[in-house]
Enzyme design. Structure first.
Site, PDB file in Angstrom:
ATOM      1  N   ASP A  94      -1.615  28.815  15.532  1.00  0.00           N
ATOM      2  CA  ASP A  94      -1.432  27.400  15.234  1.00  0.00           C
ATOM      3  C   ASP A  94      -2.618  26.519  15.601  1.00  0.00           C
ATOM      4  O   ASP A  94      -2.516  25.295  15.512  1.00  0.00           O
ATOM      5  CB  ASP A  94      -0.180  26.879  15.948  1.00  0.00           C
ATOM      6  CG  ASP A  94      -0.223  27.131  17.447  1.00  0.00           C
ATOM      7  OD1 ASP A  94      -1.038  27.960  17.889  1.00  0.00           O
ATOM      8  OD2 ASP A  94       0.562  26.501  18.181  1.00  0.00           O
ATOM      9  N   GLU A  95      -3.740  27.109  15.987  1.00  0.00           N
ATOM     10  CA  GLU A  95      -4.885  26.309  16.398  1.00  0.00           C
ATOM     11  C   GLU A  95      -6.174  26.872  15.803  1.00  0.00           C
ATOM     12  O   GLU A  95      -6.347  28.089  15.692  1.00  0.00           O
ATOM     13  CB  GLU A  95      -5.012  26.274  17.927  1.00  0.00           C
ATOM     14  CG  GLU A  95      -3.781  25.760  18.653  1.00  0.00           C
ATOM     15  CD  GLU A  95      -3.943  25.763  20.160  1.00  0.00           C
ATOM     16  OE1 GLU A  95      -5.048  25.396  20.632  1.00  0.00           O
ATOM     17  OE2 GLU A  95      -2.996  26.136  20.863  1.00  0.00           O
ATOM     18  N   ASP A 100      -4.609  21.423  15.985  1.00  0.00           N
ATOM     19  CA  ASP A 100      -3.438  22.043  16.607  1.00  0.00           C
ATOM     20  C   ASP A 100      -2.191  21.641  15.816  1.00  0.00           C
ATOM     21  O   ASP A 100      -1.855  20.454  15.730  1.00  0.00           O
ATOM     22  CB  ASP A 100      -3.325  21.572  18.063  1.00  0.00           C
ATOM     23  CG  ASP A 100      -2.205  22.283  18.825  1.00  0.00           C
ATOM     24  OD1 ASP A 100      -1.488  23.091  18.215  1.00  0.00           O
ATOM     25  OD2 ASP A 100      -2.062  22.003  20.025  1.00  0.00           O
TER      26      ASP A 100
END
Length: 416
Positions: A106-107, A10
């Site tokens: 974003d992950e 993350d």
């Protein structure tokens, strides 16, 4: 069977971190990335660590954030830049596995099963590489399943690695609030609390038959996730999810107060959805509308077109029929959306005596010609005359400006 080793990576405060990296002059200031206040999209999308220290929260209105921090720096989102950094982070992951599954920009989940090093060692190396090569930080969870790996990446932030294994999960995961479990939203949390279930451990030890009686099939999911039974694999990096739906929504600069207002906004949204469908080469049959009033009460309804189509006028007309059959104007509206699903690329066309097929083919050719003009000369080079009645409502471009949202964890999931 070999126990899996799954990482969840993350990127910390992703949008704000990238902005601060590219703008040295704001790095030591409280920064949030936020939408346009003029068009009532003025909420905090993300914030940096300094802004977090003022108690600023994601999704709160910018005016409220400024009350907490008068010196707050607000920057507009730059999604092309975030996509570039997202791809660079993913390329680092490719050095460790071919099984990489994104969960938003974003992950990423990464399956490193079979690597002779420990998951923690791999995670530490990835963490340091991202910091050195991209200039941002990540938090990484390591576990034997995707849900606990995701929990681990949320457990310690920023710039941290957390291992959740079969020896420690009861002391870490089970002692945490139910709301810390992936997909357990406010409504589910409130309902669990009403039955005296407050921690993930209490949820895990609740009889699955009771959970099913309360939550339906989602009760089984809650039981599985809380116990670490989830066995969903991390998809291969080259796997592409089948396109399920295409949609756009908007919050309008002023409240919509009548059907004419709604028709105008649906027209802009419907044209964008139809154009995106043509770009994907798909036609759909099911139209879904979402409606939210000024008090933030909302509902979703569906209806079907007579045949699969990518023609905007048919999508708009169907959306209006659904809307007028389900709303009685108790309150003005703040936001609406349209989505089309039930796709089929090669469906055979059923001819009829009414000439509807020929009419649709003519409309398709016309809309493709308009697509070409807009690609060459801009979105506003060709517009319907009806949209000029109130440019405050109609002057937006969802085709080019639509926000990128996280993908679903699995196909049929809806918030519990």
């Amino acid at each position: 069977m070999i126990e899996k080793t799954i990482l969840h990576i993350d990127c910390n405060k992703f949008y704000a971190s990238v902005e601060c990296l590219h703008r040295p002059e704001i790095r030591n200031k409280p920064v949030v990335v936020g939408g346009s206040e003029e068009t009532r999209h003025g909420i905090v999308l993300t914030k940096n660590e300094i802004a977090s220290g003022y108690g600023i929260k994601t999704a709160e209105p910018l005016w409220k954030a400024r009350c907490k921090c008068p010196d707050l720096v607000v920057v507009p989102p730059n999604f092309p830049l975030y996509v570039r950094f997202s791809n660079m982070a993913k390329n680092i992951c490719r050095d460790y596995s071919d099984y990489i599954e994104p969960f938003g920009l974003d992950e990423n989940w990464v399956d490193v099963t079979g690597d002779q090093r420990t998951g923690q060692a791999i995670a530490e190396e990835i963490k340091e590489r991202v910091k050195a090569e991209l200039g941002i930080t990540v938090s990484i969870g390591v576990s034997w399943n995707k849900i606990f790996a995701k929990f681990g990446s949320d457990y310690k932030k920023p710039d941290a690695v957390t291992v959740i294994n079969k020896e420690n999960y009861k002391n870490i995961v089970w002692k945490s609030p139910c709301s810390d479990l992936l997909f357990v939203g406010p409504a589910t949390t409130k309902k669990l609390h009403s039955y005296g279930i407050y921690t993930i451990g209490e949820l895990a030890q609740t009889d699955v038959r009771f959970l099913v009686s309360v939550f339906g099939k989602n009760g089984e999911i809650l039981h599985s996730f809380s116990n670490g039974f989830d066995n969903n694999p991390v998809r291969h990096a080259d796997d592409e999810q089948a396109l399920k739906s295409i949609g756009n929504s908007t919050t309008t600069p002023r409240d919509m107060v009548n059907n004419s207002d709604v028709k105008m906004v649906f027209t802009v949204l419907g044209e964008s959805v139809a154009r995106r469908m043509r770009e994907q080469g798909v036609k759909g049959k099911t139209v879904t509308i979402t409606v939210r009033d000024k008090n933030l009460h909302h509902f979703t309804r569906q209806g079907q077109m007579k045949a699969r189509s990518d023609v905007s006028s048919e999508i708009i007309d169907t959306a209006m029929q659904i809307f007028m059959g389900n709303y009685n104007w108790q309150n003005p509206l703040r936001s609406i959306g349209i989505a089309v699903s039930d796709f089929d690329v090669d469906e055979a066309v059923q001819l009829d005596l009414s000439g509807s097929v020929e009419k649709r083919e003519k409309l398709e050719k016309l809309e493709k010609a308009v697509d070409d003009i807009r690609r060459r000369f801009g979105n506003y080079s060709v517009q319907r005359a009806s949209l000029l009645a109130d440019t405050r409502l109609s002057r937006f471009n969802p085709h080019d400006d639509h926000t990128i949202h996280p993908i679903g964890y699995f196909k049929e999931y809806k918030e519990m």
